[in-house]
Design a protein around this motif. Structure first.
Motif, PDB file in Angstrom:
ATOM      1  N   GLY A  89      -3.424   6.069   0.038  1.00 28.44           N
ATOM      2  CA  GLY A  89      -4.579   6.077  -0.851  1.00 28.44           C
ATOM      3  C   GLY A  89      -4.453   5.102  -2.001  1.00 28.44           C
ATOM      4  O   GLY A  89      -5.337   5.007  -2.835  1.00 28.44           O
ATOM      5  N   GLY A  90      -3.359   4.355  -2.025  1.00 30.16           N
ATOM      6  CA  GLY A  90      -3.170   3.320  -3.036  1.00 30.16           C
ATOM      7  C   GLY A  90      -3.169   1.955  -2.383  1.00 30.16           C
ATOM      8  O   GLY A  90      -2.530   1.768  -1.343  1.00 30.16           O
ATOM      9  N   GLU A  91      -3.895   1.008  -2.981  1.00 28.69           N
ATOM     10  CA  GLU A  91      -3.984  -0.347  -2.437  1.00 28.69           C
ATOM     11  C   GLU A  91      -3.716  -1.355  -3.552  1.00 28.69           C
ATOM     12  O   GLU A  91      -4.373  -1.314  -4.594  1.00 28.69           O
ATOM     13  N   PRO A  92      -2.765  -2.266  -3.349  1.00 30.15           N
ATOM     14  CA  PRO A  92      -2.473  -3.275  -4.376  1.00 30.15           C
ATOM     15  C   PRO A  92      -3.557  -4.350  -4.446  1.00 30.15           C
ATOM     16  O   PRO A  92      -4.288  -4.576  -3.482  1.00 30.15           O
ATOM     17  N   PRO A 113       0.841  -1.198   0.000  1.00 25.30           N
ATOM     18  CA  PRO A 113       0.000   0.000   0.000  1.00 25.30           C
ATOM     19  C   PRO A 113       0.880   1.253   0.000  1.00 25.30           C
ATOM     20  O   PRO A 113       1.968   1.267   0.601  1.00 25.30           O
ATOM     21  N   SER A 114       0.420   2.290  -0.653  1.00 27.54           N
ATOM     22  CA  SER A 114       1.231   3.510  -0.744  1.00 27.54           C
ATOM     23  C   SER A 114       1.461   4.162   0.617  1.00 27.54           C
ATOM     24  O   SER A 114       2.404   4.939   0.779  1.00 27.54           O
ATOM     25  N   LYS A 115       0.641   3.832   1.598  1.00 26.30           N
ATOM     26  CA  LYS A 115       0.813   4.371   2.949  1.00 26.30           C
ATOM     27  C   LYS A 115       2.187   4.016   3.523  1.00 26.30           C
ATOM     28  O   LYS A 115       2.753   4.775   4.315  1.00 26.30           O
ATOM     29  N   VAL A 116       2.747   2.898   3.128  1.00 23.73           N
ATOM     30  CA  VAL A 116       4.064   2.477   3.617  1.00 23.73           C
ATOM     31  C   VAL A 116       5.088   3.585   3.372  1.00 23.73           C
ATOM     32  O   VAL A 116       5.905   3.896   4.243  1.00 23.73           O
ATOM     33  N   TYR A 117       5.018   4.210   2.209  1.00 23.37           N
ATOM     34  CA  TYR A 117       5.997   5.241   1.862  1.00 23.37           C
ATOM     35  C   TYR A 117       5.689   6.569   2.533  1.00 23.37           C
ATOM     36  O   TYR A 117       6.599   7.301   2.906  1.00 23.37           O
ATOM     37  N   GLU A 118       4.415   6.867   2.730  1.00 21.99           N
ATOM     38  CA  GLU A 118       4.068   8.069   3.483  1.00 21.99           C
ATOM     39  C   GLU A 118       4.584   7.932   4.910  1.00 21.99           C
ATOM     40  O   GLU A 118       5.159   8.877   5.471  1.00 21.99           O
ATOM     41  N   ASP A 119       4.401   6.752   5.498  1.00 21.83           N
ATOM     42  CA  ASP A 119       4.903   6.516   6.855  1.00 21.83           C
ATOM     43  C   ASP A 119       6.417   6.669   6.926  1.00 21.83           C
ATOM     44  O   ASP A 119       6.947   7.229   7.886  1.00 21.83           O
ATOM     45  N   MET A 120       7.119   6.168   5.923  1.00 17.62           N
ATOM     46  CA  MET A 120       8.586   6.303   5.902  1.00 17.62           C
ATOM     47  C   MET A 120       8.998   7.764   5.970  1.00 17.62           C
ATOM     48  O   MET A 120       9.865   8.145   6.757  1.00 17.62           O
ATOM     49  N   GLY A 124      -6.448   8.963   4.832  1.00 17.26           N
ATOM     50  CA  GLY A 124      -7.126   7.773   5.321  1.00 17.26           C
ATOM     51  C   GLY A 124      -8.450   7.525   4.609  1.00 17.26           C
ATOM     52  O   GLY A 124      -8.861   6.376   4.410  1.00 17.26           O
ATOM     53  N   GLN A 125      -9.114   8.610   4.217  1.00 10.11           N
ATOM     54  CA  GLN A 125     -10.369   8.488   3.481  1.00 10.11           C
ATOM     55  C   GLN A 125     -10.106   7.983   2.062  1.00 10.11           C
ATOM     56  O   GLN A 125     -10.859   7.137   1.546  1.00 10.11           O
ATOM     57  N   ASP A 126      -9.047   8.488   1.434  1.00  6.53           N
ATOM     58  CA  ASP A 126      -8.649   7.975   0.119  1.00  6.53           C
ATOM     59  C   ASP A 126      -8.433   6.468   0.196  1.00  6.53           C
ATOM     60  O   ASP A 126      -8.905   5.706  -0.650  1.00  6.53           O
ATOM     61  N   ALA A 127      -7.702   6.038   1.223  1.00  8.77           N
ATOM     62  CA  ALA A 127      -7.403   4.610   1.389  1.00  8.77           C
ATOM     63  C   ALA A 127      -8.678   3.806   1.624  1.00  8.77           C
ATOM     64  O   ALA A 127      -8.815   2.689   1.098  1.00  8.77           O
ATOM     65  N   GLN A 128      -9.604   4.352   2.378  1.00  7.28           N
ATOM     66  CA  GLN A 128     -10.878   3.665   2.630  1.00  7.28           C
ATOM     67  C   GLN A 128     -11.616   3.415   1.321  1.00  7.28           C
ATOM     68  O   GLN A 128     -12.146   2.325   1.090  1.00  7.28           O
ATOM     69  N   VAL A 129     -11.635   4.410   0.452  1.00  7.52           N
ATOM     70  CA  VAL A 129     -12.308   4.275  -0.842  1.00  7.52           C
ATOM     71  C   VAL A 129     -11.566   3.258  -1.716  1.00  7.52           C
ATOM     72  O   VAL A 129     -12.186   2.415  -2.367  1.00  7.52           O
ATOM     73  N   ALA A 130     -10.233   3.312  -1.710  1.00  6.64           N
ATOM     74  CA  ALA A 130      -9.447   2.357  -2.505  1.00  6.64           C
ATOM     75  C   ALA A 130      -9.679   0.925  -2.027  1.00  6.64           C
ATOM     76  O   ALA A 130      -9.843   0.002  -2.839  1.00  6.64           O
ATOM     77  N   ARG A 131      -9.711   0.734  -0.713  1.00  2.00           N
ATOM     78  CA  ARG A 131      -9.954  -0.612  -0.172  1.00  2.00           C
ATOM     79  C   ARG A 131     -11.338  -1.128  -0.561  1.00  2.00           C
ATOM     80  O   ARG A 131     -11.520  -2.320  -0.822  1.00  2.00           O
ATOM     81  N   ALA A 132     -12.325  -0.232  -0.616  1.00  2.00           N
ATOM     82  CA  ALA A 132     -13.665  -0.641  -1.047  1.00  2.00           C
ATOM     83  C   ALA A 132     -13.627  -1.131  -2.493  1.00  2.00           C
ATOM     84  O   ALA A 132     -14.300  -2.100  -2.848  1.00  2.00           O
ATOM     85  N   GLY A 133     -12.816  -0.493  -3.314  1.00  6.19           N
ATOM     86  CA  GLY A 133     -12.667  -0.939  -4.696  1.00  6.19           C
ATOM     87  C   GLY A 133     -12.031  -2.311  -4.786  1.00  6.19           C
ATOM     88  O   GLY A 133     -12.518  -3.196  -5.496  1.00  6.19           O
ATOM     89  N   VAL A 134     -10.951  -2.518  -4.051  1.00  2.15           N
ATOM     90  CA  VAL A 134     -10.271  -3.819  -4.052  1.00  2.15           C
ATOM     91  C   VAL A 134     -11.210  -4.897  -3.517  1.00  2.15           C
ATOM     92  O   VAL A 134     -11.278  -6.000  -4.064  1.00  2.15           O
ATOM     93  N   ALA A 135     -11.961  -4.572  -2.485  1.00  4.77           N
ATOM     94  CA  ALA A 135     -12.861  -5.549  -1.866  1.00  4.77           C
ATOM     95  C   ALA A 135     -13.956  -6.007  -2.819  1.00  4.77           C
ATOM     96  O   ALA A 135     -14.510  -7.093  -2.639  1.00  4.77           O
ATOM     97  N   ALA A 136     -14.246  -5.207  -3.840  1.00  5.94           N
ATOM     98  CA  ALA A 136     -15.278  -5.598  -4.804  1.00  5.94           C
ATOM     99  C   ALA A 136     -14.898  -6.864  -5.549  1.00  5.94           C
ATOM    100  O   ALA A 136     -15.764  -7.550  -6.088  1.00  5.94           O
ATOM    101  N   LEU A 137     -13.617  -7.197  -5.568  1.00  8.54           N
ATOM    102  CA  LEU A 137     -13.179  -8.431  -6.225  1.00  8.54           C
ATOM    103  C   LEU A 137     -13.133  -9.603  -5.273  1.00  8.54           C
ATOM    104  O   LEU A 137     -13.023 -10.742  -5.710  1.00  8.54           O
TER     105      LEU A 137
END
Length: 143
Positions: free
Chosen positions: A96-99, A71-78, A118-131
């Motif tokens: 906000g990016g989820e693989p 997830p792109s959050k890893v790099y923001e945290d760094m 965090g809201q961007d990530a929530q929306v991205a996770r909802a997209g991934v979860a659709a699969l």
């Protein structure tokens, strides 16, 4: 040689619809990008009233996930923890990016931009979860 499944346009449509639904339920106007295993866009949409720049940032967040498998959050945290050398990496260090994984292999990613990280990530996770549960794709995170 490995056999690798690929995302189809219908997969991108399903993920985008789920991500858009999550954003709308929360009153968020965002851009949603979905890319393939090479980091190339399959889908890009900017909701009405989403910031213009979000349409450039969302695909970059998705590409960061494909390049790194994280997830792109890893790099923001760094960066936030003081590792500013991460700014020179070829990834956007913004949450906000989820693989998307298929049997531990990254086959694409969803990137979202336009609201708080965090809201961007929530929306991205909802997209991934659709699969999740799709009989042709099995999402699984790397350890």
């Amino acid at each position: 040689m490995k056999t690798m499944r690929v995302l189809a346009l219908e997969d991108a449509r399903r993920m985008a619809a789920a991500a858009e639904s999550e954003a709308r339920q929360n009153g968020w106007n965002v851009s949603i990008a979905i890319c393939d295993a090479g980091g190339y866009p399959i889908w890009l949409q900017r909701m009405d009233a989403a910031p213009i720049m979000s349409a450039m940032v969302a695909p970059d967040k998705a590409r960061a996930c494909v390049l790194s498998g994280k997830p792109s959050k890893v790099y923001e945290d760094m960066v936030n923890q003081g590792r500013i050398a991460a700014l020179s990496m070829p990834v956007v260090p913004l949450e906000g990016g989820e693989p998307i994984y298929d049997d531990q292999q990254v086959i694409g990613a969803v990137g979202v931009s336009g609201v708080q990280a965090g809201q961007d990530a929530q929306v991205a996770r909802a997209g991934v979860a659709a699969l999740d549960g799709a009989d042709h794709l099995h999402k699984g995170r790397q350890a």
